[in-house]
Design an enzyme around this catalytic site. Structure first.
Site, PDB file in Angstrom:
ATOM      1  N   GLU A 152      39.163  22.902  50.586  1.00  0.00           N
ATOM      2  CA  GLU A 152      40.370  23.022  51.396  1.00  0.00           C
ATOM      3  C   GLU A 152      40.489  24.430  51.978  1.00  0.00           C
ATOM      4  O   GLU A 152      39.978  25.398  51.414  1.00  0.00           O
ATOM      5  CB  GLU A 152      41.595  22.705  50.533  1.00  0.00           C
ATOM      6  CG  GLU A 152      41.554  21.288  50.001  1.00  0.00           C
ATOM      7  CD  GLU A 152      42.750  20.908  49.136  1.00  0.00           C
ATOM      8  OE1 GLU A 152      43.064  19.716  49.081  1.00  0.00           O
ATOM      9  OE2 GLU A 152      43.358  21.783  48.510  1.00  0.00           O
ATOM     10  N   CYS A 165      43.183  31.107  54.677  1.00  0.00           N
ATOM     11  CA  CYS A 165      42.801  31.205  53.281  1.00  0.00           C
ATOM     12  C   CYS A 165      41.632  30.240  53.094  1.00  0.00           C
ATOM     13  O   CYS A 165      41.775  29.045  53.342  1.00  0.00           O
ATOM     14  CB  CYS A 165      44.015  30.796  52.454  1.00  0.00           C
ATOM     15  SG  CYS A 165      43.726  30.729  50.705  1.00  0.00           S
ATOM     16  N   CYS A 172      35.953  25.578  40.852  1.00  0.00           N
ATOM     17  CA  CYS A 172      35.855  26.968  40.377  1.00  0.00           C
ATOM     18  C   CYS A 172      35.470  26.939  38.909  1.00  0.00           C
ATOM     19  O   CYS A 172      35.890  26.041  38.177  1.00  0.00           O
ATOM     20  CB  CYS A 172      37.203  27.681  40.550  1.00  0.00           C
ATOM     21  SG  CYS A 172      37.150  29.455  40.137  1.00  0.00           S
ATOM     22  N   CYS A 176      41.111  29.507  34.981  1.00  0.00           N
ATOM     23  CA  CYS A 176      42.435  30.077  34.700  1.00  0.00           C
ATOM     24  C   CYS A 176      43.413  28.913  34.507  1.00  0.00           C
ATOM     25  O   CYS A 176      43.511  28.036  35.371  1.00  0.00           O
ATOM     26  CB  CYS A 176      42.887  30.980  35.845  1.00  0.00           C
ATOM     27  SG  CYS A 176      41.724  32.325  36.188  1.00  0.00           S
ATOM     28  N   CYS A 179      45.953  27.602  37.255  1.00  0.00           N
ATOM     29  CA  CYS A 179      45.441  27.342  38.598  1.00  0.00           C
ATOM     30  C   CYS A 179      44.852  25.937  38.661  1.00  0.00           C
ATOM     31  O   CYS A 179      43.996  25.576  37.844  1.00  0.00           O
ATOM     32  CB  CYS A 179      44.369  28.383  38.925  1.00  0.00           C
ATOM     33  SG  CYS A 179      43.564  28.081  40.518  1.00  0.00           S
ATOM     34  N   GLY A 234      37.673  28.591  44.455  1.00  0.00           N
ATOM     35  CA  GLY A 234      36.446  29.268  44.061  1.00  0.00           C
ATOM     36  C   GLY A 234      36.590  30.747  43.769  1.00  0.00           C
ATOM     37  O   GLY A 234      37.581  31.385  44.119  1.00  0.00           O
ATOM     38  N   GLU A 235      35.579  31.261  43.071  1.00  0.00           N
ATOM     39  CA  GLU A 235      35.465  32.685  42.778  1.00  0.00           C
ATOM     40  C   GLU A 235      34.302  33.197  43.630  1.00  0.00           C
ATOM     41  O   GLU A 235      33.124  32.984  43.304  1.00  0.00           O
ATOM     42  CB  GLU A 235      35.221  32.888  41.275  1.00  0.00           C
ATOM     43  CG  GLU A 235      34.785  34.279  40.876  1.00  0.00           C
ATOM     44  CD  GLU A 235      35.788  35.381  41.239  1.00  0.00           C
ATOM     45  OE1 GLU A 235      37.012  35.158  41.223  1.00  0.00           O
ATOM     46  OE2 GLU A 235      35.309  36.493  41.559  1.00  0.00           O
ATOM     47  N   SER A 268      39.185  38.299  47.013  1.00  0.00           N
ATOM     48  CA  SER A 268      40.011  38.187  45.810  1.00  0.00           C
ATOM     49  C   SER A 268      39.136  37.761  44.642  1.00  0.00           C
ATOM     50  O   SER A 268      38.321  36.857  44.772  1.00  0.00           O
ATOM     51  CB  SER A 268      41.112  37.147  46.064  1.00  0.00           C
ATOM     52  OG  SER A 268      42.010  37.090  44.979  1.00  0.00           O
ATOM     53  N   SER A 291      42.870  39.783  40.627  1.00  0.00           N
ATOM     54  CA  SER A 291      43.852  38.866  40.024  1.00  0.00           C
ATOM     55  C   SER A 291      44.036  39.266  38.577  1.00  0.00           C
ATOM     56  O   SER A 291      43.259  38.863  37.714  1.00  0.00           O
ATOM     57  CB  SER A 291      43.340  37.426  40.137  1.00  0.00           C
ATOM     58  OG  SER A 291      43.200  37.092  41.502  1.00  0.00           O
ATOM     59  N   LEU A 292      45.037  40.063  38.311  1.00  0.00           N
ATOM     60  CA  LEU A 292      45.187  40.644  36.970  1.00  0.00           C
ATOM     61  C   LEU A 292      46.040  39.736  36.071  1.00  0.00           C
ATOM     62  O   LEU A 292      45.608  39.289  35.044  1.00  0.00           O
ATOM     63  CB  LEU A 292      45.783  42.046  37.072  1.00  0.00           C
ATOM     64  CG  LEU A 292      45.546  42.900  35.844  1.00  0.00           C
ATOM     65  CD1 LEU A 292      44.073  43.266  35.690  1.00  0.00           C
ATOM     66  CD2 LEU A 292      46.382  44.178  35.887  1.00  0.00           C
ATOM     67  N   HIS A 293      47.265  39.509  36.444  1.00  0.00           N
ATOM     68  CA  HIS A 293      48.181  38.563  35.786  1.00  0.00           C
ATOM     69  C   HIS A 293      48.645  38.969  34.395  1.00  0.00           C
ATOM     70  O   HIS A 293      49.533  38.329  33.838  1.00  0.00           O
ATOM     71  CB  HIS A 293      47.612  37.141  35.740  1.00  0.00           C
ATOM     72  CG  HIS A 293      47.176  36.632  37.092  1.00  0.00           C
ATOM     73  ND1 HIS A 293      47.989  36.684  38.198  1.00  0.00           N
ATOM     74  CD2 HIS A 293      46.015  36.075  37.516  1.00  0.00           C
ATOM     75  CE1 HIS A 293      47.343  36.168  39.247  1.00  0.00           C
ATOM     76  NE2 HIS A 293      46.142  35.809  38.862  1.00  0.00           N
ATOM     77  N   ASN A 370      53.254  29.203  41.481  1.00  0.00           N
ATOM     78  CA  ASN A 370      53.378  27.927  42.188  1.00  0.00           C
ATOM     79  C   ASN A 370      53.112  26.806  41.194  1.00  0.00           C
ATOM     80  O   ASN A 370      52.172  26.905  40.404  1.00  0.00           O
ATOM     81  CB  ASN A 370      52.356  27.864  43.326  1.00  0.00           C
ATOM     82  CG  ASN A 370      52.675  28.874  44.407  1.00  0.00           C
ATOM     83  OD1 ASN A 370      53.785  28.942  44.897  1.00  0.00           O
ATOM     84  ND2 ASN A 370      51.692  29.691  44.766  1.00  0.00           N
ATOM     85  N   CYS A 413      48.941  29.394  46.766  1.00  0.00           N
ATOM     86  CA  CYS A 413      47.944  29.909  45.830  1.00  0.00           C
ATOM     87  C   CYS A 413      47.827  29.034  44.594  1.00  0.00           C
ATOM     88  O   CYS A 413      48.830  28.718  43.961  1.00  0.00           O
ATOM     89  CB  CYS A 413      48.345  31.296  45.345  1.00  0.00           C
ATOM     90  SG  CYS A 413      47.942  32.568  46.494  1.00  0.00           S
TER      91      CYS A 413
HETATM   92  N1  SAH Z   1      39.016  33.306  42.356  1.00  0.00           N
HETATM   93  C1  SAH Z   1      39.846  34.162  43.170  1.00  0.00           C
HETATM   94  C2  SAH Z   1      40.705  33.381  44.169  1.00  0.00           C
HETATM   95  C3  SAH Z   1      41.723  32.521  43.485  1.00  0.00           C
HETATM   96  S1  SAH Z   1      43.168  31.989  44.360  1.00  0.00           S
HETATM   97  C4  SAH Z   1      40.750  34.985  42.282  1.00  0.00           C
HETATM   98  O1  SAH Z   1      40.934  34.619  41.116  1.00  0.00           O
HETATM   99  O2  SAH Z   1      41.279  35.998  42.744  1.00  0.00           O
HETATM  100  C5  SAH Z   1      44.022  33.429  44.826  1.00  0.00           C
HETATM  101  C6  SAH Z   1      45.116  33.908  43.896  1.00  0.00           C
HETATM  102  O3  SAH Z   1      46.041  32.892  43.532  1.00  0.00           O
HETATM  103  C7  SAH Z   1      44.588  34.482  42.601  1.00  0.00           C
HETATM  104  O4  SAH Z   1      45.245  35.700  42.353  1.00  0.00           O
HETATM  105  C8  SAH Z   1      45.009  33.448  41.607  1.00  0.00           C
HETATM  106  O5  SAH Z   1      45.083  33.947  40.314  1.00  0.00           O
HETATM  107  C9  SAH Z   1      46.352  33.028  42.165  1.00  0.00           C
HETATM  108  N2  SAH Z   1      46.858  31.782  41.627  1.00  0.00           N
HETATM  109  C10 SAH Z   1      46.154  30.788  41.062  1.00  0.00           C
HETATM  110  N3  SAH Z   1      46.984  29.784  40.665  1.00  0.00           N
HETATM  111  C11 SAH Z   1      48.237  30.167  40.995  1.00  0.00           C
HETATM  112  C12 SAH Z   1      49.513  29.561  40.848  1.00  0.00           C
HETATM  113  N4  SAH Z   1      49.648  28.365  40.309  1.00  0.00           N
HETATM  114  N5  SAH Z   1      50.588  30.240  41.302  1.00  0.00           N
HETATM  115  C13 SAH Z   1      50.443  31.464  41.878  1.00  0.00           C
HETATM  116  N6  SAH Z   1      49.258  32.085  42.035  1.00  0.00           N
HETATM  117  C14 SAH Z   1      48.171  31.438  41.593  1.00  0.00           C
END
Ligand code: SAH
Length: 421
Positions: A152, A165, A172, A176, A179, A234-235, A268, A291-293, A370, A413
């Protein structure tokens, strides 16, 4: 507008336990350039915490002009028995004129035309679903690839810019748990051309006026794709060669590439440290998003399982090296998950860790989580989000909450989870 295919549903959104499912989990996490011992490929849904680096082998997608450097294109054309300069003509049609109709390529003799187009501009993406949101200012595409895999892309208009995007893999392997894409596992890597084609399709859609909105300033010139973010499925750093090839095609000036400014491209990553270091060495000034979180290893091991290989500090150090080499301010992505990672002390810890590495090198993008199917997690309460932002700012860290447009079409995202074949 048609409906999306049934998305792959994650079994649950529960917090996974850190696991040693990968064969090399016992290796030291920070032997930076040392090659990672790869686990067996899998395309099945991963168990919590399991990482998949190697994409399952499937039939290769057909080769395409956008897989090649300009020199390789010339070789390819010559090996088909044509004059080398035909490569440049073909590149002009594809990258500059966005032409996909061989009948319009009138500077190529007819016989040459069909052979070159069949061989170097094969159909890679077939649109199967297009959904619209935000009064026509967001478009989500689902594409079928040659082998039935589905990916997508999301095209979105903002004031004065248009962002696409894109996906770099079908599925992937990074798993995570918040996601939707990560929950479905890794189907396969995309080729460079399959990545580039998503942008070319978007550019054509813009030229046809398919994205609504925009002010007077936009009407004067045809819309162009100004920003490309590797934030779809994807990563990308786990599919390094194709992703870097795609970046070169996107940023090379026309007619060698699409001529998009490197500053408009964002890579990213979950924090694959060797991949970040390789990107640093490329010397292309794209924006890096990490993407730290979570600012602490205990929580990040669960939210972003790659943290069991490269810790928070190692990922931040690599991001800082990227800034030092390119001068590009790094983005830290932080999905705010209610009662999981949104505590004030975590904002302070993050602020301290970032400030300790210098000022002006980084900014933070909190993203309200999200919703994804089957997950019990939800976005932080507004007051908590505000407090998190203010605490970061009090450490001198520029912080901007990212918008969550596209949510109603699962185009935000982490919501991209097309059913894969
Ligand atoms: N593999 C890459 C791209 C992933 S999508 C990465 O991890 O950076 C891009 C961003 O969306 C990443 O920061 C990911 O962690 C975030 N993301 C994934 N699921 C999400 C969700 N449910 N709500 C908000 N952000 C999310």
């Amino acid at each position: 507008m048609t409906e999306s295919p049934e998305p792959a549903r994650p079994a649950s959104g529960s917090t996974p336990q850190p696991t040693s499912a990968s064969p090399d989990a016992s290796q030291p996490p920070h032997a930076t350039p040392a090659p990672v011992v790869l686990p067996e490929p899998t395309s099945t849904r991963p168990v919590p915490g399991e990482l998949t680096f190697q994409a399952p082998r499937r039939g290769k997608p057909p080769r395409h002009l956008a897989d090649f450097t300009p020199a390789e294109r010339k070789q390819a054309v010559e090996s088909l028995g044509h004059k080398g300069f035909r490569a440049k003509q073909l590149s002009t049609h594809y990258f500059e004129r966005l032409e996909d109709d061989p009948e319009q390529m009138t500077d190529l003799p007819k016989a040459v035309r069909s052979q070159l187009v069949d061989d170097l501009l094969p159909t890679l993406l077939t649109p199967i679903v297009q959904r619209v949101a935000d009064d026509g200012q967001t478009l989500k595409y689902a594409w079928r690839l040659h082998d039935g895999a589905i990916v997508e892309s999301v095209l979105r208009r903002y004031p004065k810019r248009v962002t696409i995007c894109i996906s770099s893999q079908a599925g992937c392997g990074m798993n995570c748990p918040f996601c939707a894409t990560g929950q479905a596992g890794l189907t396969r890597n995309l080729s460079a051309a399959e990545i580039v084609e998503q942008v070319v399709w978007a550019a054509r859609a813009l030229r046809r006026g398919e994205l609504a909105g925009g002010g007077d300033e936009d009407r004067e010139a045809p819309l162009r794709v100004s920003n490309v973010v590797f934030m779809g499925m994807g990563e990308a750093l786990a599919n390094y060669k194709a992703s870097i090839g795609a970046i070169r095609r996107l940023t090379d000036p026309t007619p060698d590439g699409l001529g998009i400014s490197a500053r408009g491209v964002t890579m990213s990553t979950v924090g694959l440290v060797p991949g970040i270091d390789k990107l640093t060495a490329e010397g292309i000034p794209v924006t890096l998003a990490l993407s730290l979180h979570a600012p602490d290893d205990e929580l990040r091991n669960e939210l972003v399982p790659i943290n069991t290989r490269w810790s928070v500090d190692e990922a931040l150090d690599a991001a800082h090296r990227y800034y030092e080499a390119t001068g590009r301010r790094v983005s830290i992505e932080y999905a705010l998950i209610r009662d999981i990672n949104d505590h004030g002390w975590r904002a302070d810890l993050l602020g301290e860790k970032l400030a300790a590495r210098g000022s002006g090198w980084v900014h933070v993008n909190p993203i309200p989580l999200n919703p994804t199917p089957g997950s019990k997690w939800t976005a932080s309460r507004p007051g908590v989000e505000q407090n998190f932002v203010e605490r970061l700012r009090s450490h001198g860290i520029p912080t901007t909450v990212r918008d969550t447009r596209g949510q109603d079409i699962d185009g935000a995202c982490g919501q991209l989870a097309a059913a894969t074949a």
